[in-house]
Design a protein around this motif. Sequence first.
Motif, PDB file in Angstrom:
ATOM      1  N   ASP A 141      28.149  41.784  46.427  1.00 33.64           N
ATOM      2  CA  ASP A 141      27.316  40.586  46.327  1.00 33.64           C
ATOM      3  C   ASP A 141      26.723  40.373  44.950  1.00 33.64           C
ATOM      4  OD1 ASP A 141      23.950  41.118  46.523  1.00 33.64           O
ATOM      5  OD2 ASP A 141      25.283  42.815  46.801  1.00 33.64           O
ATOM      6  N   ALA A 142      26.704  41.405  44.084  1.00 33.45           N
ATOM      7  CA  ALA A 142      25.938  41.333  42.840  1.00 33.45           C
ATOM      8  C   ALA A 142      26.799  41.697  41.641  1.00 33.45           C
ATOM      9  CB  ALA A 142      24.713  42.242  42.922  1.00 33.45           C
ATOM     10  N   TYR A 143      26.213  41.533  40.451  1.00 30.58           N
ATOM     11  CA  TYR A 143      26.942  41.798  39.213  1.00 30.58           C
ATOM     12  C   TYR A 143      27.475  43.229  39.155  1.00 30.58           C
ATOM     13  CZ  TYR A 143      25.174  37.390  37.270  1.00 30.58           C
ATOM     14  OH  TYR A 143      24.907  36.063  37.043  1.00 30.58           O
ATOM     15  N   ASN A 144      26.737  44.190  39.701  1.00 32.71           N
ATOM     16  CA  ASN A 144      27.210  45.573  39.617  1.00 32.71           C
ATOM     17  C   ASN A 144      28.370  45.868  40.561  1.00 32.71           C
ATOM     18  OD1 ASN A 144      25.688  45.525  41.987  1.00 32.71           O
ATOM     19  ND2 ASN A 144      24.705  47.495  41.611  1.00 32.71           N
ATOM     20  N   ASP A 145      28.816  44.839  41.295  1.00 35.32           N
ATOM     21  CA  ASP A 145      30.002  44.981  42.151  1.00 35.32           C
ATOM     22  C   ASP A 145      31.261  44.394  41.513  1.00 35.32           C
ATOM     23  OD1 ASP A 145      28.531  46.119  44.353  1.00 35.32           O
ATOM     24  OD2 ASP A 145      27.811  44.099  44.816  1.00 35.32           O
ATOM     25  N   LEU A 146      31.123  43.706  40.403  1.00 32.15           N
ATOM     26  CA  LEU A 146      32.250  42.939  39.861  1.00 32.15           C
ATOM     27  C   LEU A 146      33.457  43.816  39.546  1.00 32.15           C
ATOM     28  CD1 LEU A 146      30.354  40.458  37.517  1.00 32.15           C
ATOM     29  CD2 LEU A 146      31.512  39.920  39.675  1.00 32.15           C
ATOM     30  N   GLU A 147      33.245  44.929  38.868  1.00 33.24           N
ATOM     31  CA  GLU A 147      34.383  45.783  38.496  1.00 33.24           C
ATOM     32  C   GLU A 147      35.062  46.373  39.728  1.00 33.24           C
ATOM     33  OE1 GLU A 147      31.466  45.827  35.030  1.00 33.24           O
ATOM     34  OE2 GLU A 147      31.333  46.089  37.208  1.00 33.24           O
ATOM     35  N   MET A 148      34.284  46.671  40.751  1.00 35.31           N
ATOM     36  CA  MET A 148      34.873  47.186  41.991  1.00 35.31           C
ATOM     37  C   MET A 148      35.739  46.120  42.657  1.00 35.31           C
ATOM     38  SD  MET A 148      32.992  48.998  45.264  1.00 35.31           S
ATOM     39  CE  MET A 148      32.083  47.526  45.803  1.00 35.31           C
ATOM     40  N   LEU A 149      35.271  44.890  42.669  1.00 39.08           N
ATOM     41  CA  LEU A 149      36.072  43.813  43.243  1.00 39.08           C
ATOM     42  C   LEU A 149      37.358  43.604  42.445  1.00 39.08           C
ATOM     43  CD1 LEU A 149      33.270  41.228  44.108  1.00 39.08           C
ATOM     44  CD2 LEU A 149      34.389  42.867  45.640  1.00 39.08           C
ATOM     45  N   ASP A 150      37.269  43.770  41.132  1.00 42.36           N
ATOM     46  CA  ASP A 150      38.461  43.620  40.299  1.00 42.36           C
ATOM     47  C   ASP A 150      39.525  44.666  40.619  1.00 42.36           C
ATOM     48  OD1 ASP A 150      37.282  41.497  38.973  1.00 42.36           O
ATOM     49  OD2 ASP A 150      36.661  42.682  37.237  1.00 42.36           O
ATOM     50  N   GLU A 151      39.097  45.847  41.062  1.00 45.89           N
ATOM     51  CA  GLU A 151      40.026  46.943  41.317  1.00 45.89           C
ATOM     52  C   GLU A 151      40.759  46.801  42.640  1.00 45.89           C
ATOM     53  OE1 GLU A 151      41.086  49.645  39.583  1.00 45.89           O
ATOM     54  OE2 GLU A 151      40.052  48.740  37.880  1.00 45.89           O
ATOM     55  N   ALA A 152      40.219  46.010  43.559  1.00 48.10           N
ATOM     56  CA  ALA A 152      40.790  45.910  44.903  1.00 48.10           C
ATOM     57  C   ALA A 152      41.525  44.587  45.082  1.00 48.10           C
ATOM     58  CB  ALA A 152      39.684  46.036  45.955  1.00 48.10           C
ATOM     59  N   GLU A 153      42.747  44.646  45.570  1.00 48.82           N
ATOM     60  CA  GLU A 153      43.482  43.410  45.806  1.00 48.82           C
ATOM     61  C   GLU A 153      42.842  42.589  46.922  1.00 48.82           C
ATOM     62  OE1 GLU A 153      48.104  42.199  46.646  1.00 48.82           O
ATOM     63  OE2 GLU A 153      47.597  43.753  45.195  1.00 48.82           O
ATOM     64  N   HIS A 154      42.279  43.277  47.907  1.00 53.00           N
ATOM     65  CA  HIS A 154      41.570  42.595  48.998  1.00 53.00           C
ATOM     66  C   HIS A 154      40.077  42.599  48.648  1.00 53.00           C
ATOM     67  CE1 HIS A 154      45.178  43.080  51.651  1.00 53.00           C
ATOM     68  NE2 HIS A 154      45.331  44.154  50.895  1.00 53.00           N
ATOM     69  N   SER A 155      39.667  41.705  47.775  1.00 52.68           N
ATOM     70  CA  SER A 155      38.282  41.690  47.294  1.00 52.68           C
ATOM     71  C   SER A 155      37.501  40.569  47.961  1.00 52.68           C
ATOM     72  CB  SER A 155      38.243  41.523  45.773  1.00 52.68           C
ATOM     73  OG  SER A 155      38.844  40.301  45.378  1.00 52.68           O
ATOM     74  N   TYR A 156      36.325  40.915  48.488  1.00 55.10           N
ATOM     75  CA  TYR A 156      35.495  39.976  49.232  1.00 55.10           C
ATOM     76  C   TYR A 156      34.088  39.899  48.646  1.00 55.10           C
ATOM     77  CZ  TYR A 156      38.786  39.862  53.183  1.00 55.10           C
ATOM     78  OH  TYR A 156      39.879  39.682  53.989  1.00 55.10           O
ATOM     79  N   ALA A 157      33.610  38.678  48.488  1.00 58.66           N
ATOM     80  CA  ALA A 157      32.184  38.443  48.292  1.00 58.66           C
ATOM     81  C   ALA A 157      31.599  38.033  49.628  1.00 58.66           C
ATOM     82  CB  ALA A 157      31.948  37.343  47.265  1.00 58.66           C
ATOM     83  N   VAL A 158      30.416  38.550  49.951  1.00 62.42           N
ATOM     84  CA  VAL A 158      29.736  38.040  51.137  1.00 62.42           C
ATOM     85  C   VAL A 158      29.143  36.675  50.802  1.00 62.42           C
ATOM     86  CG1 VAL A 158      29.251  40.233  52.268  1.00 62.42           C
ATOM     87  CG2 VAL A 158      27.711  39.429  50.474  1.00 62.42           C
ATOM     88  N   ARG A 159      28.938  35.870  51.826  1.00 59.61           N
ATOM     89  CA  ARG A 159      28.535  34.484  51.604  1.00 59.61           C
ATOM     90  C   ARG A 159      27.217  34.372  50.827  1.00 59.61           C
ATOM     91  NH1 ARG A 159      30.301  29.706  53.595  1.00 59.61           N
ATOM     92  NH2 ARG A 159      31.613  30.661  55.197  1.00 59.61           N
ATOM     93  N   ASN A 160      26.345  35.355  50.948  1.00 59.39           N
ATOM     94  CA  ASN A 160      25.062  35.335  50.241  1.00 59.39           C
ATOM     95  C   ASN A 160      25.156  35.886  48.829  1.00 59.39           C
ATOM     96  OD1 ASN A 160      25.350  37.759  52.148  1.00 59.39           O
ATOM     97  ND2 ASN A 160      23.881  38.530  50.640  1.00 59.39           N
ATOM     98  N   ALA A 161      26.364  36.163  48.339  1.00 59.87           N
ATOM     99  CA  ALA A 161      26.542  36.739  47.007  1.00 59.87           C
ATOM    100  C   ALA A 161      26.170  35.748  45.913  1.00 59.87           C
ATOM    101  CB  ALA A 161      27.988  37.189  46.827  1.00 59.87           C
ATOM    102  N   HIS A 162      25.894  36.298  44.733  1.00 60.79           N
ATOM    103  CA  HIS A 162      25.692  35.464  43.555  1.00 60.79           C
ATOM    104  C   HIS A 162      26.955  34.648  43.295  1.00 60.79           C
ATOM    105  CE1 HIS A 162      25.120  34.380  39.323  1.00 60.79           C
ATOM    106  NE2 HIS A 162      23.829  34.630  39.507  1.00 60.79           N
ATOM    107  N   GLU A 163      26.789  33.442  42.790  1.00 57.30           N
ATOM    108  CA  GLU A 163      27.928  32.550  42.588  1.00 57.30           C
ATOM    109  C   GLU A 163      28.999  33.179  41.700  1.00 57.30           C
ATOM    110  OE1 GLU A 163      30.484  29.428  42.937  1.00 57.30           O
ATOM    111  OE2 GLU A 163      28.706  29.906  44.137  1.00 57.30           O
TER     112      GLU A 163
END
Length: 294
Positions: A216-238
Amino acid sequence: MQMRDVRLIASDMDHTLLDEQGELPPGIDSYVSRLHAAGITFVAASGRPLNRLQQMFPPREGIAYIGNNGGSVSYGDTILFESRLSPQGYREMAALTLRVTPGVPVACSPDAAYVLAIHAEHEEYLGRFNPRIVYVDDFDELDAAIDKFSVYLPQGESIRYYDEVFHPAYADEFSVTTGSPLWVDLMNPGVHKGHGLRVLADHLGLERHQLMAFGDAYNDLEMLDEAEHSYAVRNAHETVRQRARFLAESNADHGVVQVIRQVLALHEGDSAGPVETVGGIGKDGVRPTQEVAL
């Protein structure tokens, strides 16, 4: 890309898996056990330290941890990676924090948070994230295994001080990020949740298409980049919503668990009907068929 390929699911904790009261979703232990039975590792990934994550998810087969924003990584009880800030580095960070911000400096290790005695008034809040708080009179006296330096900003001004102070001062030498309006975090260069996810994937022999991550937050960005199935929760930062490939429902609606149910339906052979339709939706509000096709 198919959900059937997923062999590791990593989730951020605060404002992602946890609700706004800081509570885990009902039945999460059962879902983690079912994931393990299906050959899928669950990863608790957080700015929280390892000992707090292990309280939330006691070590057992099929559980891994990315603690302190990637400062420490373990598979069960086995430590796979540890990063250590130099004493000179975290002492200078503390001095800068005290000199130019209203923030509370917190030096974090895998099993303790070191805080100045003058900031003991914040113990109740800091204790939500750190089971063990050690008070010191001066950070110059501290020589500990620190893997993350955090600044707690009670007025919710993390973005301001990230932009005005910490990023300009440290971006060339350290990883600098924010986990919420209340926190700025600094780690060694190249240390973040994404690196932690790579460490675990290498340990388990997994490739990118087998990784799923939620944040949901900036400190998750690199983790999302590493996963092909990357999800933001609806309440995440834009910014996070734009970076992720898919959108899950909010933490209040247990969006992570909704997607986990979809994964389990596929791996447990439930082909009698469609999987859950409320989680795992595309950014345009339409479920991506490549993520849910049975």
